[in-house]
Design an enzyme around this catalytic site. Structure first.
Site, PDB file in Angstrom:
ATOM      1  N   ASN A   1      -6.000  -2.807   2.504  1.00  0.00           N
ATOM      2  CA  ASN A   1      -5.897  -4.258   2.682  1.00  0.00           C
ATOM      3  C   ASN A   1      -7.292  -4.834   2.896  1.00  0.00           C
ATOM      4  O   ASN A   1      -8.068  -4.310   3.693  1.00  0.00           O
ATOM      5  CB  ASN A   1      -5.036  -4.604   3.903  1.00  0.00           C
ATOM      6  CG  ASN A   1      -3.558  -4.477   3.645  1.00  0.00           C
ATOM      7  OD1 ASN A   1      -3.105  -4.419   2.511  1.00  0.00           O
ATOM      8  ND2 ASN A   1      -2.783  -4.434   4.714  1.00  0.00           N
TER       9      ASN A   1
ATOM     10  N   ARG B   1       0.842  -1.212   0.000  1.00  0.00           N
ATOM     11  CA  ARG B   1       0.000   0.000   0.000  1.00  0.00           C
ATOM     12  C   ARG B   1       0.869   1.250   0.000  1.00  0.00           C
ATOM     13  O   ARG B   1       0.567   2.224  -0.706  1.00  0.00           O
ATOM     14  CB  ARG B   1      -0.926   0.022   1.214  1.00  0.00           C
ATOM     15  CG  ARG B   1      -2.006  -1.048   1.158  1.00  0.00           C
ATOM     16  CD  ARG B   1      -2.846  -1.076   2.406  1.00  0.00           C
ATOM     17  NE  ARG B   1      -1.997  -1.331   3.566  1.00  0.00           N
ATOM     18  CZ  ARG B   1      -2.283  -0.978   4.809  1.00  0.00           C
ATOM     19  NH1 ARG B   1      -3.400  -0.326   5.076  1.00  0.00           N
ATOM     20  NH2 ARG B   1      -1.466  -1.256   5.803  1.00  0.00           N
TER      21      ARG B   1
END
Length: 93
Positions: free
Chosen positions: A40, A21
């Site tokens: 996530n 990320r």
């Protein structure tokens, strides 16, 4: 014609716990003009929503599929739509 787009991508593979990320956010910011987030998911995938110039969304998607990401990407599923707005920047969620 409005050349802004909304890319939603689901990335599967070993993509959690490897900085995926963070690197996605860094790449989105380096490309420029993109707002959205990387998140996530409980099933091990990472969801990315990016809004901005269509060409820049394609550049982010190309990176997601490139093999230059952290971890190991086994596949990317994407959908394209009209931007909805509401994102002040590109965030990690």
């Amino acid at each position: 014609m409005n050349d802004d787009a909304r890319l939603t991508a689901w990335v599967r593979g070993r993509v959690q716990g490897v900085g995926f990320r963070w690197f996605t956010r860094e790449n989105a910011m380096a490309i420029g003009g993109l707002r959205g987030f990387a998140l996530n998911l409980d099933d091990g995938r990472v969801q990315i929503v990016a809004e901005g110039p269509r060409e820049n969304c394609h550049r982010l998607l190309d990176w997601l599929c490139s093999g230059d990401t952290p971890g190991q990407v086994d596949g990317v599923t994407e959908i394209w739509a009209t931007p909805r707005g509401g994102y002040p920047d590109f965030a990690i969620r």
